[in-house]
Design a protein around this motif. Sequence first.
Motif, short mmCIF file in Angstrom:
data_model
loop_
_atom_site.label_atom_id
_atom_site.label_comp_id
_atom_site.label_asym_id
_atom_site.label_seq_id
_atom_site.Cartn_x
_atom_site.Cartn_y
_atom_site.Cartn_z
N LEU A 1 -5.46 0.37 5.97
CA LEU A 1 -6.73 0.65 5.33
C LEU A 1 -7.07 -1.10 4.92
O LEU A 1 -6.21 -1.80 4.56
CB LEU A 1 -6.39 1.35 4.08
N PRO A 2 -8.34 -1.22 4.65
CA PRO A 2 -8.74 -2.58 4.10
C PRO A 2 -8.50 -2.86 2.87
O PRO A 2 -8.46 -2.06 1.86
CB PRO A 2 -10.34 -2.50 4.34
N ASP A 3 -8.02 -4.02 2.26
CA ASP A 3 -7.68 -4.58 0.88
C ASP A 3 -8.99 -5.16 0.31
O ASP A 3 -9.76 -5.81 0.97
CB ASP A 3 -6.71 -5.55 0.94
N MET A 4 -9.02 -4.49 -0.89
CA MET A 4 -10.33 -4.85 -1.55
C MET A 4 -10.79 -6.23 -1.84
O MET A 4 -11.67 -6.84 -1.66
CB MET A 4 -10.66 -4.23 -3.04
N ALA A 5 -9.45 -6.92 -1.85
CA ALA A 5 -9.79 -8.43 -2.57
C ALA A 5 -9.96 -9.18 -1.03
O ALA A 5 -10.90 -10.18 -1.19
CB ALA A 5 -8.40 -9.08 -3.26
N SER A 6 -9.22 -8.89 0.13
CA SER A 6 -9.40 -9.60 1.34
C SER A 6 -10.03 -9.44 2.33
O SER A 6 -10.52 -10.01 3.25
CB SER A 6 -7.75 -10.36 1.48
N ASP A 7 -10.07 -7.77 2.39
CA ASP A 7 -10.66 -7.00 3.30
C ASP A 7 -9.73 -7.01 4.62
O ASP A 7 -10.04 -6.67 5.68
CB ASP A 7 -12.02 -7.50 3.97
N ASP A 8 -8.46 -7.67 4.41
CA ASP A 8 -7.44 -7.67 5.55
C ASP A 8 -6.99 -6.03 5.62
O ASP A 8 -7.11 -5.36 4.63
CB ASP A 8 -6.27 -8.58 5.13
N LEU A 9 -6.55 -5.58 6.79
CA LEU A 9 -6.14 -4.37 7.03
C LEU A 9 -4.52 -4.36 6.64
O LEU A 9 -3.73 -5.05 7.03
CB LEU A 9 -6.06 -4.08 8.63
N ILE A 10 -4.18 -3.18 5.89
CA ILE A 10 -2.96 -3.20 5.15
C ILE A 10 -2.40 -2.05 5.67
O ILE A 10 -3.00 -0.79 5.79
CB ILE A 10 -3.02 -3.00 3.88
N LYS A 11 -1.00 -2.10 6.45
CA LYS A 11 -0.31 -0.63 6.83
C LYS A 11 0.49 -0.21 5.68
O LYS A 11 1.76 -0.82 5.56
CB LYS A 11 0.31 -0.99 8.03
N PRO A 12 0.29 0.82 4.98
CA PRO A 12 1.04 1.39 3.88
C PRO A 12 2.59 1.50 4.34
O PRO A 12 3.41 1.31 3.49
CB PRO A 12 0.45 2.25 3.28
N PHE A 13 2.65 2.03 5.37
CA PHE A 13 3.93 2.46 5.84
C PHE A 13 4.56 1.27 6.72
O PHE A 13 5.79 1.48 7.33
CB PHE A 13 3.88 3.72 6.66
N GLY A 14 4.06 -0.19 6.87
CA GLY A 14 4.64 -0.90 7.61
C GLY A 14 5.52 -1.94 6.72
O GLY A 14 5.88 -3.04 7.35
N PHE A 15 6.08 -1.68 5.42
CA PHE A 15 6.90 -2.36 4.79
C PHE A 15 8.24 -2.10 4.70
O PHE A 15 8.72 -1.99 3.78
CB PHE A 15 6.12 -2.58 3.31
N LYS A 16 8.83 -2.13 5.94
CA LYS A 16 10.24 -1.68 6.11
C LYS A 16 11.18 -2.71 5.16
O LYS A 16 11.02 -4.02 5.10
CB LYS A 16 10.81 -1.65 7.51
N GLY A 17 12.02 -2.36 4.30
CA GLY A 17 12.88 -3.01 3.63
C GLY A 17 12.48 -3.19 2.18
O GLY A 17 13.10 -3.78 1.33
N GLN A 18 11.26 -2.72 1.85
CA GLN A 18 10.65 -2.67 0.63
C GLN A 18 10.06 -1.34 0.18
O GLN A 18 9.95 -0.56 0.95
CB GLN A 18 9.41 -3.67 0.48
N VAL A 19 10.24 -0.97 -1.06
CA VAL A 19 9.47 0.19 -1.65
C VAL A 19 8.03 -0.06 -1.88
O VAL A 19 7.48 -1.02 -2.20
CB VAL A 19 10.42 0.44 -2.93
N VAL A 20 7.42 0.94 -1.49
CA VAL A 20 5.93 1.02 -1.60
C VAL A 20 5.44 2.25 -2.44
O VAL A 20 5.79 3.54 -2.49
CB VAL A 20 5.20 1.10 -0.21
N MET A 21 4.65 1.93 -3.45
CA MET A 21 4.13 2.75 -4.31
C MET A 21 2.50 2.85 -3.98
O MET A 21 1.83 1.76 -4.40
CB MET A 21 4.45 2.76 -5.79
N LEU A 22 2.00 4.08 -3.84
CA LEU A 22 0.57 4.19 -3.58
C LEU A 22 0.17 5.12 -4.75
O LEU A 22 0.55 6.12 -4.96
CB LEU A 22 0.20 4.79 -2.41
N GLU A 23 -0.90 4.34 -5.44
CA GLU A 23 -1.75 5.40 -6.40
C GLU A 23 -3.12 5.63 -5.94
O GLU A 23 -4.00 4.78 -5.88
CB GLU A 23 -1.75 4.56 -7.70
N PHE A 24 -3.33 7.00 -5.45
CA PHE A 24 -4.48 7.46 -5.21
C PHE A 24 -5.64 7.74 -6.20
O PHE A 24 -5.35 8.43 -7.14
CB PHE A 24 -4.35 8.66 -4.21
N TRP A 25 -6.82 6.81 -6.21
CA TRP A 25 -7.74 7.28 -7.52
C TRP A 25 -9.19 7.26 -6.87
O TRP A 25 -9.49 7.10 -5.88
CB TRP A 25 -7.57 5.74 -8.26
N PHE A 26 -9.87 7.66 -7.76
CA PHE A 26 -11.64 7.58 -7.50
C PHE A 26 -12.01 7.16 -8.82
O PHE A 26 -11.59 7.43 -9.94
CB PHE A 26 -12.04 8.86 -6.94
#
Length: 393
Positions: free
Chosen positions: A262-287
């Motif tokens: 998914l694109p990052d709002m700040a940089s428009d770089d593509l981020i893979k939320p499940f791609g951070f192995k070795g780290q904990v990731v928290m996603l907050e879905f909002w609208f």
Amino acid sequence: MKLKIVFFCILFHHFSFSQSPEQDTKILEKSLERMLELQSVAYDSQKEAEESNVTYLTHEDFIYFDLKSGSLLKTPRYYLGNDEDKLLYDGKRQLLSSKKKKLVMVNEKPLVNNPLLLTFVPIRNFLAEVLTNYSTTVELIDNKVSNDDHEFKITIHNGWFDWERRKITQKEGYEDSNYVLHIYKDHLLPKRIKMENGSTGHITRTFYNYRFDYVKSKEFWEGNELPDFKRVSLAEFFQTPDNDKGDNENSANTAAVKNLELPDMASDDLIKPFGFKGQVVMLEFWFRNCGPCIKAVPSINMLHMKYGNKGLKIFGVEFREQEASLHSLKTYKTKINMFYPSLYMGGPLAKSLNVQAGPTIVIIDKKGGVIYNEAGYNEKKVSSVLSNSLNLE
């Protein structure tokens, strides 16, 4: 007597302070009075959600409220059912049966108002708030399409109606929020309500086939009439895949989710939320204009500051506006003081993770597995899961 006193206070406040013409609100006052008199109500309902004039969600529900078990301040017992899912709230806990999962989820600490968006009970609060808030405008529209209902355009200036807290929330400099409410002419109950969902979306719920003598037994409220599926906790329920797909398809879907970018709002770089192995990731879905989402932001900002250098990645995920203007989303993110990074165009990821409400929190462990997926924001529970996952205890 208590009912009449509450309603009298509403009328007194409205006549004293409201800026709306009296003739435009008289019907709404009678409608609220009628709704508050009922002891129970059951009806069929259709919910639709659209984005940029494209409908992406539609389903039919049967909804029942045991109104005598609650009040304007207390959520009554309720039942929402359709072909796939049946949700029951017995006054203390929620039971949700899923045809696809072949399970019944038992939630002992539910956010009881979260599933009630645009339904009968919170509409009572909506009307009560609109009729007593001097920063609202009510306009009776000349409805040339239908002869059986009254149509109202309702505007809340510098604020919105929070459907979870069931009250108007206002903030200086915030955008106005607009609603369209249709009231049946014969019995003065809601026929249809439509609310904005972001800058280009809407959610609509229609009401029909009202019944006022629908009464259910004690066994019903104990969940004995739900399908005879295994009962599980909320966490186990969300971690269980649907049973209407074969193993190969489930495996393919799991792989697809973990490769989504998914694109990052700040940089428009593509981020893979499940791609951070070795780290904990928290996603907050909002609208946008989601009251509970805005309410959660300050706490999530604190989590970002507290754990950001201890192995935690936090991302907001806007999941409703697939064709959103990046500039307008950035402006909104700044307005609500969201300091953690946010991704956008998150609809496909939300669908894959069965996210339907905002906010929904998803936590991914160091191995890339989902260990938490829950609608609403429970600060204490989320903090505990994060602390355990980061091995900080």
